[in-house]
Design a protein around this motif. Structure first.
Motif, short mmCIF file in Angstrom:
data_model
loop_
_atom_site.label_atom_id
_atom_site.label_comp_id
_atom_site.label_asym_id
_atom_site.label_seq_id
_atom_site.Cartn_x
_atom_site.Cartn_y
_atom_site.Cartn_z
N SER A 150 0.82 -1.22 0.00
CA SER A 150 0.00 0.00 0.00
C SER A 150 0.85 1.27 0.00
O SER A 150 0.38 2.34 -0.37
N VAL A 151 2.10 1.12 0.43
CA VAL A 151 3.03 2.26 0.42
C VAL A 151 3.27 2.81 -0.98
O VAL A 151 3.71 3.94 -1.13
N GLN A 152 3.02 2.00 -1.98
CA GLN A 152 3.10 2.52 -3.36
C GLN A 152 1.91 3.45 -3.57
O GLN A 152 0.97 3.14 -4.28
N ARG A 153 1.95 4.60 -2.93
CA ARG A 153 0.81 5.52 -2.98
C ARG A 153 0.53 5.96 -4.42
O ARG A 153 1.44 6.06 -5.24
N GLU A 154 -0.74 6.20 -4.71
CA GLU A 154 -1.12 6.55 -6.07
C GLU A 154 -1.57 8.02 -6.13
O GLU A 154 -2.57 8.39 -5.52
N ILE A 155 -0.80 8.80 -6.85
CA ILE A 155 -1.12 10.22 -7.02
C ILE A 155 -1.97 10.34 -8.29
O ILE A 155 -1.50 10.02 -9.38
N GLU A 156 -3.21 10.76 -8.12
CA GLU A 156 -4.09 10.89 -9.28
C GLU A 156 -4.00 12.31 -9.82
O GLU A 156 -4.12 13.28 -9.07
N ILE A 157 -3.78 12.40 -11.12
CA ILE A 157 -3.70 13.70 -11.79
C ILE A 157 -4.74 13.70 -12.90
O ILE A 157 -4.68 12.88 -13.81
N ILE B 269 3.83 5.72 -6.91
CA ILE B 269 5.15 6.27 -6.63
C ILE B 269 6.07 5.43 -5.74
O ILE B 269 5.63 4.68 -4.88
N ALA B 270 7.37 5.63 -5.98
CA ALA B 270 8.42 5.20 -5.05
C ALA B 270 8.50 6.24 -3.93
O ALA B 270 7.65 7.12 -3.84
N ASP B 271 9.51 6.14 -3.08
CA ASP B 271 9.55 6.87 -1.82
C ASP B 271 9.99 8.34 -1.93
O ASP B 271 11.10 8.70 -1.51
N SER B 272 9.13 9.19 -2.48
CA SER B 272 9.32 10.65 -2.39
C SER B 272 7.99 11.31 -2.71
O SER B 272 7.14 10.73 -3.40
N ASP B 273 7.81 12.55 -2.21
CA ASP B 273 6.50 13.20 -2.28
C ASP B 273 6.22 13.83 -3.64
O ASP B 273 6.25 15.06 -3.80
N VAL B 274 5.93 12.97 -4.62
CA VAL B 274 5.60 13.43 -5.97
C VAL B 274 4.37 14.34 -5.94
O VAL B 274 4.25 15.26 -6.74
N LEU B 275 3.48 14.09 -4.99
CA LEU B 275 2.30 14.96 -4.83
C LEU B 275 2.72 16.43 -4.76
O LEU B 275 2.12 17.30 -5.43
N LEU B 276 3.73 16.72 -3.95
CA LEU B 276 4.16 18.11 -3.75
C LEU B 276 4.86 18.66 -4.99
O LEU B 276 4.70 19.84 -5.33
N GLU C 246 -3.72 12.43 -3.52
CA GLU C 246 -3.34 11.05 -3.25
C GLU C 246 -4.62 10.24 -3.13
O GLU C 246 -5.45 10.51 -2.26
N ALA C 247 -4.79 9.28 -4.01
CA ALA C 247 -6.02 8.49 -4.04
C ALA C 247 -6.06 7.53 -2.85
O ALA C 247 -5.02 7.09 -2.35
N ASN C 248 -7.28 7.19 -2.41
CA ASN C 248 -7.44 6.21 -1.33
C ASN C 248 -7.36 4.80 -1.89
O ASN C 248 -8.35 4.08 -1.95
N ILE C 249 -6.16 4.44 -2.32
CA ILE C 249 -5.98 3.13 -2.92
C ILE C 249 -4.86 2.42 -2.18
O ILE C 249 -3.82 3.02 -1.89
#
Lengths: 288, 288
Positions: free
Chosen positions: B61-68, B123-130, B147-150
């Motif tokens: 789940s750490v592979q957070r998904e940034i939705e654009i 994403i890998a481990d950095s705040d691509v969202l920002l 950041e999607a709730n996935i």
């Protein structure tokens, strides 16, 4: 509650002090800005009492420092925060909420104004480096942005003042809260601020020369014996009791600065350029 | 090597699977995108052998998904990567180096094209969202970024194919590498991709309905008994042997994509708009 181990890999960066801290018996870590933050040496209750009575040295190198310099540095730092920076002065630290264009909290750093166009943004746990780089690229700003090679020791607790005076002389006792200056140890200069993530008072020593920093670390423990010095870490109970917020624990990007109690740091009537200004105005007008 | 505990706080987010995983005997964690990533259940050598022989379920789940999404979504995703996305298709996943304006590696996500103007950046481990928010704000782009709730379960190992076929039917065996589609379990739809951070093959199940996801988790272990299924985690030895890179371990923002061996994913001669294009051209001309 069951305990779990932490798997150390290169991705979870060590600090220059990690080796010493492990020799001193650190038991547990957390991860903060992709780096190891020591959390306990004995147990948190003992450490709470000790922090309020004596003096502790903390390895808070995780408070990474993003340096922003160049012609547009002030403009960029201002764009990111809702606090009006137009009257800021060199020599001061400022606690500033960083916000996104929707008014959401991005981080709550202490920023150090080194020169009119050189700032160090001493960050909580989110990649402000990337946010700043993104804005600068989008707006074509004339800035240099990088994570500085600085590692920080916090000296916290009521006896921190006597200890630091013994090492750096009487001058350092005159440093006021949220001010910084430069002090020498063994002919090496350190930027030291009157700051820290506790309410017990103390200093933060910003180390840019690792060798000198390690010598100072040992010297603190040597001189500190008579003050019952111990290695420590930010203490959850103490900082909550003291009203200090923690990004990621108490606030997220889904929270706005009003919800975090930062109303006094939101300057919507100033004419400075703030990315989230319109969003925050709407939030304010609607009522929180 | 000495073992250290991890101090769990709210800032280190749990996942919907954490409770189950702790009941299954997880021993250690790392932290990735401010979230807990299980790392070992027995020991890494046993888990390495098991992964190459049978099937494992990983909580990634750490592979957070940034939705654009939005009118300028394609433009924004393209600005961040040196890979030419002009011929990308819905239904595909793409491995793309994200770079900063200096050509430094920001992240190496798998991106999912859901619609022409809806992307998920896994994403890998950095705040691509920002980073994305910063660029969008600077350029005044018409996009929505969050950041999607996935939360993601990876089903990895040679027996993952038989197991997934039993649950989702023969259709899923036709899914090709780096493609995704939607499959039903108990009348709930899941986005499933043929992907994962191992070289043993398998799938990643992207859960947006936690209740259904937890039921599927249990079902995988129920049906998986005959395949000797076990909980697991990305295995350092296996992924290195397989040539998979890890952001933060093998590359940092100080590295450019050429140094990471991504030459084939750097498209400097295309006419698409890439933030780091000029920097990468200079690096290429000078020689790496």
């Amino acid at each position: 509650m069951k305990n779990f181990y932490i798997s150390k890999t290169r991705r979870l960066r060590s600090t220059p002090f990690t080796k010493k801290i492990e020799e001193q018996g650190v038991k547990s870590y957390t991860v903060y800005n992709h780096m190891l933050l020591p959390t306990t040496f004995s147990n948190v209750d003992e450490e709470y009492l000790h922090l309020k009575k004596d003096v502790q040295v903390w390895d808070v190198s995780v408070q990474r420092e993003i340096e922003i310099s160049g012609k547009d540095a002030h403009l960029l730092v201002q764009l990111m925060t809702c606090r009006d920076l137009s009257k800021t002065k060199v020599g001061n630290c400022y606690y500033v909420p960083l916000i996104d264009p929707n008014g959401g909290m991005v981080n709550d750093p202490l920023i150090y104004k080194l020169e009119d166009n050189i700032w160090r943004v001493c960050i909580a746990d989110s990649d402000v480096l990337l946010y700043a780089k993104g804005i600068a690229a989008g707006k074509n700003l004339n800035v240099k942005i990088f994570e500085a090679n600085i590692d920080t020791m916090a000296v916290q607790g009521p006896k921190s003042f006597k200890l630091m005076e013994e090492i750096f002389g009487n001058e350092i006792t005159k440093l006021k809260f949220f001010k910084y200056s430069f002090y020498k140890f063994q002919n090496k200069k350190f930027l030291i601020s009157r700051s820290g993530f506790s309410k017990q008072g103390g200093y933060e020593i910003h180390v840019d020369n690792i060798k000198a920093g390690l010598e100072l670390y040992d010297h603190l423990f040597e001189i500190g014996k008579k003050y019952n010095i111990k290695p420590g870490a930010p203490n959850q109970a103490e900082r909550i009791e003291g009203g200090l917020l923690s990004y990621g624990n108490d606030m997220l990007i889904s929270d706005n600065p009003f919800e975090c109690g930062f109303e006094k740091l939101v300057h919507l009537n100033s004419d400075v350029d703030i990315l989230g200004k319109n969003s925050l105005k709407k939030i304010w007008d609607k009522g929180i």
